[in-house]
Design an enzyme around this catalytic site. Structure first.
Site, PDB file in Angstrom:
ATOM      1  N   LYS A  98       0.807  -1.222   0.000  1.00 39.25           N
ATOM      2  CA  LYS A  98       0.000   0.000   0.000  1.00 39.25           C
ATOM      3  C   LYS A  98       0.843   1.277   0.000  1.00 39.25           C
ATOM      4  O   LYS A  98       0.406   2.324  -0.452  1.00 39.25           O
ATOM      5  CB  LYS A  98      -0.950   0.017   1.197  1.00 39.25           C
ATOM      6  CG  LYS A  98      -2.126  -0.938   1.099  1.00 39.25           C
ATOM      7  CD  LYS A  98      -3.198  -0.406   0.200  1.00 39.25           C
ATOM      8  CE  LYS A  98      -4.556  -1.064   0.325  1.00 39.25           C
ATOM      9  NZ  LYS A  98      -4.639  -2.447   0.675  1.00 39.25           N
ATOM     10  N   SER A 108       0.667  -9.852  -0.894  1.00 38.71           N
ATOM     11  CA  SER A 108       0.482  -8.400  -0.852  1.00 38.71           C
ATOM     12  C   SER A 108       0.791  -7.754   0.497  1.00 38.71           C
ATOM     13  O   SER A 108       1.000  -6.546   0.567  1.00 38.71           O
ATOM     14  CB  SER A 108      -0.947  -8.053  -1.291  1.00 38.71           C
ATOM     15  OG  SER A 108      -1.865  -8.887  -0.614  1.00 38.71           O
TER      16      SER A 108
HETATM   17  C1  LIG Z   1      -5.399  -3.460   0.354  1.00 36.39           C
HETATM   18  C2  LIG Z   1      -4.887  -4.822   0.288  1.00 36.39           C
HETATM   19  C3  LIG Z   1      -5.253  -5.702  -0.755  1.00 36.39           C
HETATM   20  C4  LIG Z   1      -6.257  -5.317  -1.819  1.00 36.39           C
HETATM   21  O1  LIG Z   1      -5.845  -4.236  -2.598  1.00 36.39           O
HETATM   22  P1  LIG Z   1      -6.896  -3.435  -3.498  1.00 36.39           P
HETATM   23  O2  LIG Z   1      -6.104  -2.411  -4.190  1.00 36.39           O
HETATM   24  O3  LIG Z   1      -7.929  -2.861  -2.574  1.00 36.39           O
HETATM   25  O4  LIG Z   1      -7.517  -4.441  -4.417  1.00 36.39           O
HETATM   26  C5  LIG Z   1      -4.682  -6.944  -0.779  1.00 36.39           C
HETATM   27  N1  LIG Z   1      -3.818  -7.347   0.168  1.00 36.39           N
HETATM   28  C6  LIG Z   1      -3.437  -6.552   1.179  1.00 36.39           C
HETATM   29  C7  LIG Z   1      -2.473  -7.073   2.184  1.00 36.39           C
HETATM   30  C8  LIG Z   1      -3.966  -5.261   1.274  1.00 36.39           C
HETATM   31  O5  LIG Z   1      -3.584  -4.470   2.282  1.00 36.39           O
END
Ligand SMILES: *Cc1c(COP(=O)(O)O)cnc(C)c1O
Length: 316
Positions: free
Chosen positions: A51, A302
């Protein structure tokens, strides 16, 4: 639409704020699976998730336009809040982060640790957005949206640039989907530079707004969402992200809570990686299909912000 130039510009903009995260490979696991399984480990990113890429890009662009910003506000289930709080703190700008009452302690502690003020609001994305709106009116602070903004999407797209540098012969990329900012940025960049790559999105079965929207051909709103993947609970896709996903993503797959839990354990056992549930859905999806002999499959992990003790004791 999102241009490649904006992704390149983002990459320059944020270079002092983000790390180039490693790509991990497990040979023995790949032998068992029959395809080569790689992780793009954004759990090792600054603030513990991708993020920071989109947040830092938006904030740095904003600061250039308005050198005397009163402050920043973000509505977030946690990781976006951390990213905004971290960047604001670095730039000496005050920040208010609106979080759900159920936010994990790890995430709350981190946001507070970066010096931001926390306001709690309900459990849905909508209740947080409404509260952020109130904060904006009261303070004149500028809101940094979590996914539905081109500067955010371009920031997340910088992951694709890294992947193509690290693994130019990648066949498939599997990406967690919440509001769709992460997948929009990666998919549009990869499909423009290397159109033969397969791009797959993943949602939890009970938080499947992108899946439903794509199926119906229009943005479709869920009444409710439920998953341990707390970063993937958007009730509907974004107005900007939906058309990008529709254009560039090959398909969206769904995973069960048990699949996510298995993937979390595999991350720990095989890759020695602490993933958070939202970050592990990509690996969960990879494990469910045959991607083709010797195909190179990249799972985007992510984020890694979670209370490990909670999920280690959890039985699914
Ligand atoms: C925010 C987030 C997502 C999803 O991202 P989007 O851009 O909202 O689709 C996935 N994994 C993690 C760890 C996140 O913090």
């Amino acid at each position: 639409m999102l241009s490649l130039d904006s992704v390149w510009e983002a990459s320059l903009n944020i270079r002092e704020y983000v790390k180039k995260t490693p790509v991990l490979h497990a040979e023995s696991l790949s032998k068992v699976l029959g395809f080569s399984c790689y992780l793009k480990a954004e759990n090792f990113q600054v603030t513990g998730s991708f993020k920071i890429r989109g947040a830092a890009n938006s904030i740095l662009k904003l600061v250039k336009q308005r050198p005397s910003l009163p402050g920043l506000v973000a509505a977030s289930s946690g990781n976006h809040g951390q990213a905004v709080a971290y960047t604001a703190n670095n730039l000496g700008i005050p920040a208010i982060i609106v979080m759900p009452e159920s936010a994990s302690k790890t995430k709350v502690d981190a946001v507070a640790g970066y010096g931001a003020k926390i306001e709690y609001a309900g459990s849905t994305t909508d209740s947080r957005i409404a509260r952020a709106e109130e904060v904006k009116l009261k303070t004149g602070y500028i809101e940094i949206p979590p996914y539905d903004h081109f500067d955010v999407i371009a920031g997340q797209g910088t992951i694709a640039k890294e992947i193509l540098e690290q693994m130019p012969d990648i066949d498939t990329v599997i990406i967690p989907v919440g509001g769709g900012g992460l997948i929009s940025g990666i998919a549009s960049t990869i499909k423009t530079l290397k159109p033969g790559t397969t791009v797959v999105g993943v949602e939890p079965e009970k938080s499947n707004s992108m899946y439903k929207s794509i199926k119906k051909g229009k943005i479709t709103r869920l009444k409710d969402t439920k998953s341990m993947a707390d970063g993937l609970l958007a009730l509907q896709p974004g107005g900007l992200t939906f058309p990008l996903v529709k254009k560039y993503v090959d398909r969206i797959v769904l995973v069960k809570e048990e699949d996510i839990f298995e993937a979390l354990k595999l991350c720990l056992d095989t890759f020695k990686v602490v993933a958070e549930p939202s970050g592990a859905v990509s690996l969960a999806a990879a494990l469910k299909e045959d991607w083709g002999v010797n195909k190179k499959v990249m799972c985007i992990i992510s984020g890694g912000n979670c209370d490990v003790s909670v999920y280690l004791n959890k039985k699914c």
